[in-house]
Design a protein around this motif. Structure first.
Motif, PDB file in Angstrom:
ATOM      1  N   ARG A  28       0.799  -1.218   0.000  1.00 53.06           N
ATOM      2  CA  ARG A  28       0.000   0.000   0.000  1.00 53.06           C
ATOM      3  C   ARG A  28       0.837   1.276   0.000  1.00 53.06           C
ATOM      4  O   ARG A  28       0.489   2.245  -0.672  1.00 53.06           O
ATOM      5  N   LEU A  29       1.928   1.275   0.782  1.00 57.33           N
ATOM      6  CA  LEU A  29       2.706   2.508   0.925  1.00 57.33           C
ATOM      7  C   LEU A  29       3.248   3.008  -0.407  1.00 57.33           C
ATOM      8  O   LEU A  29       3.107   4.200  -0.719  1.00 57.33           O
ATOM      9  N   PRO A  30       3.879   2.168  -1.241  1.00 50.79           N
ATOM     10  CA  PRO A  30       4.353   2.671  -2.544  1.00 50.79           C
ATOM     11  C   PRO A  30       3.231   3.125  -3.464  1.00 50.79           C
ATOM     12  O   PRO A  30       3.453   3.934  -4.361  1.00 50.79           O
ATOM     13  N   ARG A  31       2.012   2.608  -3.243  1.00 52.38           N
ATOM     14  CA  ARG A  31       0.866   3.006  -4.051  1.00 52.38           C
ATOM     15  C   ARG A  31       0.129   4.206  -3.465  1.00 52.38           C
ATOM     16  O   ARG A  31      -0.907   4.616  -3.980  1.00 52.38           O
ATOM     17  N   ASP A  32       0.649   4.724  -2.344  1.00 52.63           N
ATOM     18  CA  ASP A  32       0.044   5.868  -1.655  1.00 52.63           C
ATOM     19  C   ASP A  32      -1.379   5.553  -1.196  1.00 52.63           C
ATOM     20  O   ASP A  32      -2.266   6.403  -1.232  1.00 52.63           O
ATOM     21  N   GLU A  33      -1.600   4.318  -0.757  1.00 54.34           N
ATOM     22  CA  GLU A  33      -2.888   3.914  -0.214  1.00 54.34           C
ATOM     23  C   GLU A  33      -2.858   4.006   1.302  1.00 54.34           C
ATOM     24  O   GLU A  33      -1.794   4.011   1.917  1.00 54.34           O
ATOM     25  N   ASP A  34      -4.038   4.084   1.912  1.00 56.92           N
ATOM     26  CA  ASP A  34      -4.134   4.153   3.363  1.00 56.92           C
ATOM     27  C   ASP A  34      -3.644   2.838   3.967  1.00 56.92           C
ATOM     28  O   ASP A  34      -4.210   1.779   3.701  1.00 56.92           O
TER      29      ASP A  34
END
Length: 253
Positions: A28-34
């Motif tokens: 999620r972090l590299p995809r800028d997701e919560d």
């Protein structure tokens, strides 16, 4: 305290849960997701996952590594990350049991943080502040609790760790006219100093360089070309150095 084996089992089970979260964050972090409140979903069909689809290790094995909705293959990386975090929990339980719960928890927290940081950097060549800055904070807290006072060695280590790598990166940029270290490396090295103190920083670097050299040597042995422009996840190597220094102390100390 309970027997070390009991502690290791408890920490290993906790590690499975933490590992499931770590695996989600690495996606999620590299995809800028919560990363906290975001709903887990299949990466192929996008269908939200039920609670029984998220049981660490068991769900992947029962579903035979496939999505329960669309049948798409689910990468075994999730399984491996969960098992890796469980292994860290077991390691923490066995290595810190004699010193008490504080050392067990500190070792596990450090290991889980380093696992997440190492994975993110290895896969994305990226050390986000959201991961490296908390490493400094937890290191100083752990040092203060263990020392039952001001963690002077850790405060000096954090300051020196950041300053030394920042200066090295600036010097490299001045001489080579290009970046040699990422912007997150000095902050990660500050986190290293917070956890192992200024005395442990040379050992962290030695372990990190040894890990990096082993990767380069492996590439050479497999007859892959290696050039000065190749990127290596130095943050991953630093994470290895911090972990080994924390477990075994400074080299020659």
């Amino acid at each position: 305290m309970p027997a070390p084996v009991v502690i290791a089992i408890i920490m290993g089970l906790l590690g499975l849960i933490v590992g499931s979260f770590i695996a989600a964050v690495t996606v999620r972090l590299p995809r800028d997701e919560d990363v906290v409140f975001g709903r887990s979903h299949c990466m192929s069909c996008g269908a939200p996952l039920k609670a029984w689809h998220l049981v660490p290790v068991v769900s992947w094995l029962v579903q035979r590594g496939r999505c329960a909705m669309c049948g798409a293959a689910v990468s075994p990386r999730y399984l491996l990350i969960e098992c890796g975090a469980a292994a860290i929990g077991v390691w923490a339980g066995l290595s810190g049991a004699e010193a008490g719960w504080i050392m067990v928890v500190a070792t596990a927290v450090l290991g889980w943080q380093l696992l997440l940081i190492a994975l993110i950097d290895a896969e994305n060549f990226w050390l986000p502040d959201e991961l490296t800055l908390p490493l400094i904070v937890t290191g100083l807290i752990a040092a203060a609790v263990i020392a039952q006072g001001w963690p002077v060695a850790s405060l000096i280590g954090a300051a020196f760790g950041f300053g030394s790598l920042w200066a090295l990166a600036a010097l490299y940029r001045l001489v080579r006219k290009r970046d040699g270290l990422g912007g997150g490396d000095p902050i990660l090295f500050a986190g290293a100093g917070a956890w192992v103190g200024w005395m442990g920083l040379p050992s962290v670097l030695l372990w990190a360089c040894a890990a990096g050299f082993s990767v380069v040597l492996t590439l050479l042995i497999t007859r892959r070309s290696v050039s000065g422009g190749d990127r290596l996840p130095f943050g991953t190597f630093l994470a290895i150095g911090v972990w080994l220094t924390w477990l075994y102390g400074p080299i020659g100390g």
